[in-house]
Design a protein around this motif. Structure first.
Motif, mmCIF file in Angstrom:
data_model
loop_
_atom_site.group_PDB
_atom_site.id
_atom_site.type_symbol
_atom_site.label_atom_id
_atom_site.label_comp_id
_atom_site.label_asym_id
_atom_site.label_seq_id
_atom_site.Cartn_x
_atom_site.Cartn_y
_atom_site.Cartn_z
ATOM 1 N N SER A 1 16.927 18.153 41.908
ATOM 2 C CA SER A 1 18.030 17.225 41.683
ATOM 3 C C SER A 1 17.637 15.804 42.078
ATOM 4 O O SER A 1 17.983 14.828 41.397
ATOM 5 C CB SER A 1 19.280 17.672 42.448
ATOM 6 N N ALA B 1 23.516 14.681 40.079
ATOM 7 C CA ALA B 1 22.627 15.600 39.361
ATOM 8 C C ALA B 1 23.111 17.024 39.555
ATOM 9 O O ALA B 1 23.577 17.393 40.641
ATOM 10 C CB ALA B 1 21.187 15.465 39.850
ATOM 11 N N VAL B 2 23.013 17.798 38.498
ATOM 12 C CA VAL B 2 23.225 19.240 38.593
ATOM 13 C C VAL B 2 21.896 19.857 38.981
ATOM 14 O O VAL B 2 20.862 19.562 38.374
ATOM 15 C CB VAL B 2 23.709 19.825 37.253
ATOM 16 N N ALA C 1 24.699 19.707 32.249
ATOM 17 C CA ALA C 1 24.676 18.279 32.587
ATOM 18 C C ALA C 1 25.218 17.429 31.438
ATOM 19 O O ALA C 1 25.907 16.431 31.651
ATOM 20 C CB ALA C 1 23.256 17.855 32.947
ATOM 21 N N SER D 1 28.485 15.133 31.800
ATOM 22 C CA SER D 1 28.430 13.698 31.493
ATOM 23 C C SER D 1 29.540 13.315 30.508
ATOM 24 O O SER D 1 30.175 12.260 30.646
ATOM 25 C CB SER D 1 27.061 13.331 30.909
ATOM 26 N N VAL E 1 23.516 13.547 35.794
ATOM 27 C CA VAL E 1 24.818 13.428 35.157
ATOM 28 C C VAL E 1 25.149 11.939 35.074
ATOM 29 O O VAL E 1 25.030 11.216 36.071
ATOM 30 C CB VAL E 1 25.904 14.166 35.959
ATOM 31 N N TYR F 1 14.160 17.476 32.076
ATOM 32 C CA TYR F 1 14.668 18.090 33.306
ATOM 33 C C TYR F 1 13.571 18.039 34.375
ATOM 34 O O TYR F 1 12.384 17.909 34.070
ATOM 35 C CB TYR F 1 15.105 19.548 33.084
#
Length: 271
Positions: free
Chosen positions: A137, A213-214, A239, A243, A203, A185
């Motif tokens: 993350s 962040a996820v 994500a 968003s 995000v 990612y």
């Protein structure tokens, strides 16, 4: 404790709670201080932008800077509630431990978490911190910021090895963040805790800023390349939906490997 700083902060809070213009004598009486000290405190707040003085009455009131910062704090606090349903769906779909994290200087802070029901779960806690360059993350948020090596050095300081897999060289970290942007990612392969891997995707809010962040923590025994790619598809979709919930508008569903968007704040600095 720094008594001067504490006095200034107490004065800001007191003025804010009065909900009216305040004079030097008001502050002096409220805190039992000399009028000269109260005047010096208020003038310092004005000079630093935390208070304004009415030129006609000489009274003081808090500046809109407090409103600005309060709105930012409120936005961060609300994010958890808005995004929790997305985290819950991701946790249900993958069976892994899911986090929502924000960047705080050189660390990330976990705002929310769904534990994995599987026999071997990755451990973390809400409110806990981790080195941003060691967890997925954190890497996702650093990648979205598009910092160059000097900026990374200034933000992160010394890169300490937390495991034998931790990245401790800034050029290597910069290359890792470039790969993160390219594939869409971030990965953590036992860089924070041995036996624990992870994925992370930023995000974005309506202004195009990466504000959280996820993250997904996965025991290394469940993180083979094929599994990682499948989990990455899930977390990227989460994500994206998160968003959209925050008002972010971009291109349709990105293809696998499409680059992470750069935070609009960074783009504006580059333009």
């Amino acid at each position: 404790m720094d008594s001067t700083l504490a006095k200034g902060l107490a004065a800001i809070e007191w003025m804010t709670r009065q909900q009216r213009d305040c004079r030097v004598t008001d502050l002096a009486q409220a805190f039992g201080m000399a009028r000269s000290n109260a005047h010096r405190t208020l003038q310092t707040l004005v000079e630093c932008g935390w208070a304004v003085q009415d030129p006609d009455t000489s009274a003081y009131r808090p500046s809109l800077r407090l409103f600005e910062l309060g709105a930012l704090v409120g936005e961060a606090a609300d994010v958890g509630a808005l995004l929790r349903p997305h985290l819950a769906l991701l946790a249900q779909a993958t069976g892994e431990t899911i986090h929502l994290a924000v960047l705080d200087r050189a660390e990330i802070v976990y705002l929310d978490k769904f534990d994995s029901p599987l026999p071997v779960a990755a451990y973390s806690r809400v409110g806990g911190r981790a080195a941003a360059y060691c967890v997925a993350s954190g890497k996702a948020l650093l990648a979205a910021a598009s910092l160059d090596v000097p900026a990374l050095q200034q933000r992160l300081g010394t890169l300490v090895a937390h495991t034998k897999n931790s990245i401790t060289d800034f050029d290597a970290l910069f290359s890792e963040l470039e790969r993160t942007r390219t594939r869409g990612y971030a990965e953590n392969r036992e860089e924070w805790r041995l036996g624990v891997c992870g994925l992370g995707v930023p995000v974005f809010n309506a202004r195009g800023e990466a504000i959280a962040a996820v993250g997904m923590s996965v025991p290394s025994i469940r993180f083979a390349r094929t599994q990682a790619r499948e989990l990455a598809d899930h977390i990227r979709a989460c994500a994206r939906d998160a968003s959209i919930t925050l008002g972010y508008r971009a291109s349709p569903e990105p293809a696998a490997g499409q680059q992470l968007p750069t935070s609009i704040t960074k783009r504006r600095r580059l333009e």
